[in-house]
Design a protein around this motif. Structure first.
Motif, PDB file in Angstrom:
ATOM      1  N   TRP A 101       0.851  -1.190   0.000  1.00 56.69           N
ATOM      2  CA  TRP A 101       0.000   0.000   0.000  1.00 56.69           C
ATOM      3  C   TRP A 101       0.886   1.240   0.000  1.00 56.69           C
ATOM      4  O   TRP A 101       1.978   1.246   0.579  1.00 56.69           O
ATOM      5  N   GLY A 102       0.427   2.292  -0.650  1.00 57.79           N
ATOM      6  CA  GLY A 102       1.226   3.514  -0.686  1.00 57.79           C
ATOM      7  C   GLY A 102       2.440   3.364  -1.594  1.00 57.79           C
ATOM      8  O   GLY A 102       2.517   2.465  -2.427  1.00 57.79           O
ATOM      9  N   ILE A 103       3.405   4.264  -1.421  1.00 55.85           N
ATOM     10  CA  ILE A 103       4.605   4.187  -2.264  1.00 55.85           C
ATOM     11  C   ILE A 103       5.474   3.012  -1.820  1.00 55.85           C
ATOM     12  O   ILE A 103       5.355   2.520  -0.697  1.00 55.85           O
ATOM     13  N   ASP A 104       6.325   2.577  -2.697  1.00 54.71           N
ATOM     14  CA  ASP A 104       7.251   1.478  -2.423  1.00 54.71           C
ATOM     15  C   ASP A 104       8.016   1.763  -1.125  1.00 54.71           C
ATOM     16  O   ASP A 104       8.684   2.789  -0.984  1.00 54.71           O
ATOM     17  N   TYR A 105       7.902   0.838  -0.176  1.00 55.38           N
ATOM     18  CA  TYR A 105       8.529   1.067   1.132  1.00 55.38           C
ATOM     19  C   TYR A 105      10.044   1.144   1.046  1.00 55.38           C
ATOM     20  O   TYR A 105      10.683   1.754   1.906  1.00 55.38           O
ATOM     21  N   HIS A 106      10.637   0.546   0.031  1.00 53.97           N
ATOM     22  CA  HIS A 106      12.088   0.671  -0.137  1.00 53.97           C
ATOM     23  C   HIS A 106      12.475   2.149  -0.296  1.00 53.97           C
ATOM     24  O   HIS A 106      13.468   2.610   0.261  1.00 53.97           O
ATOM     25  N   VAL A 107      11.663   2.876  -1.066  1.00 52.87           N
ATOM     26  CA  VAL A 107      11.892   4.306  -1.287  1.00 52.87           C
ATOM     27  C   VAL A 107      11.667   5.079   0.008  1.00 52.87           C
ATOM     28  O   VAL A 107      12.476   5.919   0.402  1.00 52.87           O
ATOM     29  N   GLU A 262      -0.250   5.773   2.649  1.00 53.53           N
ATOM     30  CA  GLU A 262      -1.702   5.565   2.614  1.00 53.53           C
ATOM     31  C   GLU A 262      -2.104   4.890   1.304  1.00 53.53           C
ATOM     32  O   GLU A 262      -1.581   5.213   0.242  1.00 53.53           O
ATOM     33  N   PRO A 263      -3.048   3.940   1.360  1.00 51.43           N
ATOM     34  CA  PRO A 263      -3.439   3.217   0.147  1.00 51.43           C
ATOM     35  C   PRO A 263      -4.413   3.997  -0.729  1.00 51.43           C
ATOM     36  O   PRO A 263      -5.254   4.753  -0.231  1.00 51.43           O
ATOM     37  N   VAL A 268      -5.077  -0.727  -4.751  1.00 53.68           N
ATOM     38  CA  VAL A 268      -4.758  -1.903  -3.923  1.00 53.68           C
ATOM     39  C   VAL A 268      -5.877  -2.952  -3.957  1.00 53.68           C
ATOM     40  O   VAL A 268      -5.666  -4.093  -3.569  1.00 53.68           O
ATOM     41  N   LYS A 269      -7.064  -2.552  -4.437  1.00 49.66           N
ATOM     42  CA  LYS A 269      -8.140  -3.512  -4.698  1.00 49.66           C
ATOM     43  C   LYS A 269      -8.672  -3.271  -6.119  1.00 49.66           C
ATOM     44  O   LYS A 269      -9.809  -2.853  -6.316  1.00 49.66           O
ATOM     45  N   PRO A 270      -7.837  -3.539  -7.114  1.00 49.69           N
ATOM     46  CA  PRO A 270      -8.202  -3.181  -8.492  1.00 49.69           C
ATOM     47  C   PRO A 270      -9.213  -4.146  -9.113  1.00 49.69           C
ATOM     48  O   PRO A 270      -9.297  -5.309  -8.741  1.00 49.69           O
ATOM     49  N   ARG A 271      -9.979  -3.626 -10.070  1.00 48.00           N
ATOM     50  CA  ARG A 271     -10.849  -4.484 -10.871  1.00 48.00           C
ATOM     51  C   ARG A 271      -9.981  -5.474 -11.653  1.00 48.00           C
ATOM     52  O   ARG A 271      -8.943  -5.098 -12.202  1.00 48.00           O
ATOM     53  N   LEU A 272     -10.429  -6.706 -11.717  1.00 45.65           N
ATOM     54  CA  LEU A 272      -9.601  -7.753 -12.312  1.00 45.65           C
ATOM     55  C   LEU A 272      -9.561  -7.706 -13.840  1.00 45.65           C
ATOM     56  O   LEU A 272      -8.484  -7.744 -14.437  1.00 45.65           O
ATOM     57  N   ARG A 273     -10.713  -7.637 -14.467  1.00 47.37           N
ATOM     58  CA  ARG A 273     -10.737  -7.779 -15.934  1.00 47.37           C
ATOM     59  C   ARG A 273      -9.900  -6.724 -16.662  1.00 47.37           C
ATOM     60  O   ARG A 273      -9.141  -7.073 -17.587  1.00 47.37           O
ATOM     61  N   PRO A 274      -9.959  -5.444 -16.269  1.00 47.15           N
ATOM     62  CA  PRO A 274      -9.125  -4.463 -16.972  1.00 47.15           C
ATOM     63  C   PRO A 274      -7.637  -4.752 -16.870  1.00 47.15           C
ATOM     64  O   PRO A 274      -6.861  -4.363 -17.765  1.00 47.15           O
ATOM     65  N   MET A 275      -7.221  -5.454 -15.822  1.00 48.09           N
ATOM     66  CA  MET A 275      -5.788  -5.722 -15.642  1.00 48.09           C
ATOM     67  C   MET A 275      -5.247  -6.729 -16.647  1.00 48.09           C
ATOM     68  O   MET A 275      -4.035  -6.824 -16.863  1.00 48.09           O
ATOM     69  N   LEU A 276      -6.151  -7.464 -17.282  1.00 43.77           N
ATOM     70  CA  LEU A 276      -5.709  -8.418 -18.310  1.00 43.77           C
ATOM     71  C   LEU A 276      -5.194  -7.705 -19.552  1.00 43.77           C
ATOM     72  O   LEU A 276      -4.430  -8.281 -20.327  1.00 43.77           O
ATOM     73  N   HIS A 277      -5.597  -6.470 -19.734  1.00 42.12           N
ATOM     74  CA  HIS A 277      -5.323  -5.774 -20.996  1.00 42.12           C
ATOM     75  C   HIS A 277      -4.315  -4.645 -20.865  1.00 42.12           C
ATOM     76  O   HIS A 277      -4.112  -3.879 -21.811  1.00 42.12           O
ATOM     77  N   PHE A 287       0.885   1.201 -11.561  1.00 41.65           N
ATOM     78  CA  PHE A 287       1.296   0.452 -10.374  1.00 41.65           C
ATOM     79  C   PHE A 287       2.788   0.561 -10.048  1.00 41.65           C
ATOM     80  O   PHE A 287       3.239   0.020  -9.044  1.00 41.65           O
ATOM     81  N   GLY A 288       3.548   1.235 -10.881  1.00 40.57           N
ATOM     82  CA  GLY A 288       5.000   1.245 -10.747  1.00 40.57           C
ATOM     83  C   GLY A 288       5.539   1.810  -9.451  1.00 40.57           C
ATOM     84  O   GLY A 288       6.654   1.476  -9.037  1.00 40.57           O
ATOM     85  N   HIS A 289       4.765   2.665  -8.777  1.00 36.84           N
ATOM     86  CA  HIS A 289       5.231   3.270  -7.516  1.00 36.84           C
ATOM     87  C   HIS A 289       5.014   2.339  -6.330  1.00 36.84           C
ATOM     88  O   HIS A 289       5.467   2.630  -5.227  1.00 36.84           O
ATOM     89  N   MET A 290       4.339   1.209  -6.546  1.00 39.15           N
ATOM     90  CA  MET A 290       4.028   0.277  -5.462  1.00 39.15           C
ATOM     91  C   MET A 290       5.080  -0.830  -5.397  1.00 39.15           C
ATOM     92  O   MET A 290       5.583  -1.283  -6.427  1.00 39.15           O
ATOM     93  N   SER A 291       5.395  -1.298  -4.194  1.00 43.11           N
ATOM     94  CA  SER A 291       6.388  -2.375  -4.060  1.00 43.11           C
ATOM     95  C   SER A 291       5.916  -3.651  -4.734  1.00 43.11           C
ATOM     96  O   SER A 291       6.724  -4.467  -5.181  1.00 43.11           O
ATOM     97  N   GLY A 292       4.597  -3.830  -4.847  1.00 42.04           N
ATOM     98  CA  GLY A 292       4.057  -5.042  -5.467  1.00 42.04           C
ATOM     99  C   GLY A 292       4.293  -5.140  -6.956  1.00 42.04           C
ATOM    100  O   GLY A 292       3.979  -6.166  -7.567  1.00 42.04           O
TER     101      GLY A 292
END
Length: 378
Positions: A101-107, A262-263, A268-277, A287-292
């Motif tokens: 959640w939030g920005i990448d904790y490494h940063v 802060e999330p 952090v709870k994205p819709r699934l179908r759009p993520m396929l495309h 999503f690049g700013h997230m550690s995930g």
């Protein structure tokens, strides 16, 4: 230089730059950890993400020859969010673990450690410092335990008295000989709630983890996910919070101290179908700013497909058929076949049979055949 006064000043300064816990430890060899890591290696319990040799991970002076002390820091992060979006039939959502959640904790932690290092070197010009967060050789948890930041729980997380285990950890090696803080007493006692709750039995015993079975690790792999874990992952896209959520030490722990952690509920709870495309560029922008996101788009999309199969989401059938037929990545095609087998409609069966005739990857062929066989049993 009065080291005692310097230590107190560092503790006070740390609070002003967003460090919630700080402790000091000797830079001695982590003898007990070394034996544990060797045992983990023998049992093949390691994730493969570990950096450095066992010696580098347990002997601080290999990383900084003049090291006398290690400063451990912890930064608390939220465990709950407001306005949590709810997935519904036809509009399913996935979930990123709280550590993303939030920005990448490494940063976030590197910025704090950099400021702390600058402060120390202003006070002691000949001070030498070397910082690391998670991706360094040292075990963040072993350092935090020795420095009295928290105790090592049976779920293998560091548990702090004030913030529970919802904390990010980092450390700094230095040549300054600080007086070490004392480790705090173990607080797990006879409790085994986390061991009992682990979906895959990855927690072998108190403080020992088989990373090869841990969902948090499995969601980050890039290959086909072993069949036995697919249903257990559910809608998790990155990480797993189960062993922390059930921990009594985390009851009512919800830190909202740092705005950058802060999330964004829609991320952090994205819709699934759009993520396929999503293209690679769109994935990084969103999503690049997230550690995930550190392993890239592929593992996340594979987990999206598994989640759609987990829900037996028929509205995603057309998307999954398109992925199975046209995606250039065998892991994604094969996982889509598995998901269509879970959905189990006549349309899915026809698409699987049609694709099998044209598919030339052996593993994808296996997944299609397996999906078809499961549908026959139904």
């Amino acid at each position: 230089m009065n080291v005692d006064e310097l230590k107190k000043d560092i503790q006070a300064y740390a609070k002003t730059i967003g460090i919630d816990e700080i402790g000091f430890a000797a830079a001695d060899i982590f003898t007990e950890l070394k034996e544990r890591l060797r045992r983990q290696q023998e049992l093949n319990y390691q994730s493969g993400f570990e950096k450095g040799s066992i010696e580098e991970r347990t002997e601080p002076k290999r990383l900084l020859p003049e090291a006398q002390s290690i400063i451990s820091i912890a930064v608390a992060y939220p465990s709950r969010m407001d306005n949590t979006p709810r997935g519904t039939k036809g509009d399913r959502r996935g979930i990123f673990a709280r550590a993303s959640w939030g920005i990448d904790y490494h940063v976030a932690l590197k910025e704090r450690l950099d400021k702390l290092g600058e402060y120390i070197q202003e006070r002691v010009p000949d001070a030498v410092v070397k910082s690391m967060v998670d991706t360094g050789e040292l075990s963040d948890r072993a350092v935090a335990e020795r420095a009295g930041v928290g105790f090592s729980g049976k779920n293998t997380s560091i548990i702090t008295k004030e913030h529970g285990s919802f904390v990010y950890l980092g450390e700094m090696l230095t040549n300054i000989p600080f007086i070490p803080d004392s480790p705090i007493e173990d607080g797990c006692g006879d409790c085994t709630i986390c061991l009992d709750a682990c979906p895959t039995g990855a927690l072998i015993q108190g403080g020992q983890l088989n990373a090869q079975r841990c969902i948090a690790f499995l969601t980050q792999t890039k290959d086909f996910l072993p069949e036995e874990f697919r249903n257990k992952i559910g809608n998790r896209l990155y990480g797993c919070d189960t062993c922390q959520q059930v921990c009594p030490w985390n009851r009512d722990k919800d830190a909202h101290f740092h705005e950058e952690l802060e999330p964004d509920p829609e991320l952090v709870k994205p819709r699934l179908r759009p993520m396929l495309h999503l293209s690679n560029r769109e994935f990084k922008e969103k999503f690049g700013h997230m550690s995930g996101s550190w392993r890239g788009k592929k593992p996340i999309q594979r987990n999206v497909i598994i989640a759609l199969g987990h829900y037996k989401e028929k509205t995603a059938e057309e998307d999954l058929v398109a992925v199975m037929k046209r995606d250039p990545r065998p892991v994604i095609r094969g996982t889509a076949a598995w998901s269509l087998g879970k959905i189990g409609t006549d349309t899915a069966r026809e698409a699987l049979a049609e694709t099998l005739e044209k598919e030339d990857d052996e593993q994808v062929q296996f997944e299609i055949e397996n999906a078809l066989s499961v549908m026959k049993v139904k």
